[in-house]
Design an enzyme around this catalytic site. Sequence first.
Site, short mmCIF file in Angstrom:
data_model
loop_
_atom_site.label_atom_id
_atom_site.label_comp_id
_atom_site.label_asym_id
_atom_site.label_seq_id
_atom_site.Cartn_x
_atom_site.Cartn_y
_atom_site.Cartn_z
N LYS A 164 4.41 9.67 8.66
CA LYS A 164 4.22 9.15 10.01
C LYS A 164 5.22 9.73 11.03
O LYS A 164 5.00 10.80 11.55
CB LYS A 164 4.25 7.62 9.98
CG LYS A 164 3.14 7.06 9.04
CD LYS A 164 2.95 5.58 9.17
CE LYS A 164 2.08 4.97 8.10
NZ LYS A 164 0.66 4.98 8.31
N ASP A 219 9.38 2.93 -0.36
CA ASP A 219 8.33 3.61 0.41
C ASP A 219 8.58 3.29 1.88
O ASP A 219 8.23 2.21 2.37
CB ASP A 219 6.95 3.13 -0.04
CG ASP A 219 5.84 3.83 0.73
OD1 ASP A 219 6.16 4.55 1.70
OD2 ASP A 219 4.67 3.64 0.37
N TYR A 263 0.86 -1.18 0.00
CA TYR A 263 0.00 0.00 0.00
C TYR A 263 0.89 1.23 0.00
O TYR A 263 1.83 1.32 0.80
CB TYR A 263 -0.88 -0.01 1.25
CG TYR A 263 -1.81 1.18 1.36
CD1 TYR A 263 -2.89 1.34 0.48
CD2 TYR A 263 -1.62 2.15 2.35
CE1 TYR A 263 -3.74 2.43 0.59
CE2 TYR A 263 -2.48 3.23 2.47
CZ TYR A 263 -3.53 3.37 1.59
OH TYR A 263 -4.38 4.45 1.70
N1 PLP Z 1 2.93 4.24 2.22
C1 PLP Z 1 2.88 3.33 3.21
C2 PLP Z 1 3.91 2.24 3.28
C3 PLP Z 1 1.88 3.41 4.18
O1 PLP Z 1 1.84 2.50 5.16
C4 PLP Z 1 0.94 4.46 4.09
C5 PLP Z 1 -0.14 4.58 5.09
O2 PLP Z 1 -0.35 3.76 5.95
C6 PLP Z 1 1.04 5.37 3.05
C7 PLP Z 1 2.05 5.24 2.13
C8 PLP Z 1 0.06 6.49 2.93
O3 PLP Z 1 0.29 7.44 3.93
P1 PLP Z 1 -0.90 8.43 4.36
O4 PLP Z 1 -1.94 7.59 5.01
O5 PLP Z 1 -0.22 9.39 5.31
O6 PLP Z 1 -1.38 9.09 3.13
#
Ligand code: PLP
Length: 429
Positions: free
Chosen positions: A267, A239, A144
């Site tokens: 985060k 990511d 994700y």
């Molecule tokens: N990338 C990863 C690995 C994530 O776990 C998340 C959210 O949990 C995101 C991107 C998206 O971040 P946001 O919820 O701050 O848009």
Amino acid sequence: MNTDTSHALFTRAQARLPGGVNSPVRAFGSVGGEPFFAARAEGPYLWDVDGNRYIDYVGSWGPMIAGHAHPAVMAAVAETMRHGLSFGVPNALEVDMAERLAALVPSLEMVRMVNSGTEATLSAIRLARGATGRSRIVKFEGCYHGHGDSFLVKAGSGALTFGLPNSPGVPQSLADLTLTLPYNDFEAADALFALHGAEIAGLIIEPIAGNMNCILPREGYLQHLRALTSKHGALLIFDEVMTGFRVAPGGAQELFGVTPDLSTFGKIIGGGMPVGAYGGRRELMAQVAPSGPIYQAGTLSGNPVAMAAGLATLDLLGAPGFHDALLGKTHRLCDGLEAAARDAGVPVTTNRAPAMFGLFFTDQKVESFAQATACDVAAFRRFFHGMLARGVYLAPSAYEAGFLSAAHDDADIDATVEAARGAFADARG
Ligand code: PLP
């Protein structure tokens, strides 16, 4: 456990918010029942509006690695707020943050601050496409990367939890540009690049997958992807929204010794305030506006209060032994959970990284998306509710990693394992 006030709030919320929430997994849809509404949080605990206390292993989905409402973070926010909430012109804390990130993560020669992980990842792939002049991106089944259109193809987290890995509303022509691979499969990656290598702008991966439960990369897998992308002139994008500063001071790229071209964060670097960042090699980042032609902007980007919360959190992570202590706690918890499951006669395995874990209702070591989705979800549901009733809050989905914080002490972990003894008996059904 009395939850009347939460119930009343959820009833009101459902009339005005889709599903009663502002982010899908919060609705408890896949575990059943209703979410509790938070009143406050401190250290490793959450209290709901009915006064019930929970040991929290979600940590606001990752940012609260120092524990909730850490005094140093709260003080930094309070002090910064006294001077105003947003300026719309540059502020010193943005520069401090960029320098701090570069010091911790050497591949971040330059960064751009944004407001969420989603913004970070969609900006990173725009940059990858702009810089390479290619259109296709590669992602992994069950990973994700936020809710950007290009990523809602075989996606993890809430999309997987609710059985909607491909969302309506994403144009087919755009989805066609996203190629997907099974995580941890060397040959599939080789085959895809052999076929499409020259069209691929970038490959994006969670270096530890935390959105299909918690799956670590096989030995040499990230190194293999590094070599493969380099060979085909595609960018490697890590990511690290989840893993960044959690699994090591320099994130998963430090832990595994693999240097991506671009990285995305969120985060922890906001300490609980809305934030994200993407960055990488200077020559790439210099192509972002206004120094380059690839457009990306944000009214609140680099917000001083978010920067202050993030910097204070990063200060705390700099304490000697911080990540080692978290790894020790992660082992204590996972060893305890495995023992409790064994005693209850429930097949369970765990995956572990510092301050991050996965619990699988299976007797196998889980290394793939297919294995994660083959686990006993009904047993997880019963376990989840058994834990909640005993005052332990786990992510309300079988497809989310659990998080530990520095505030969880041995007594919290032991109480969690004790709760699990009963909850595993519940899970047996
Ligand atoms: N990338 C990863 C690995 C994530 O776990 C998340 C959210 O949990 C995101 C991107 C998206 O971040 P946001 O919820 O701050 O848009």
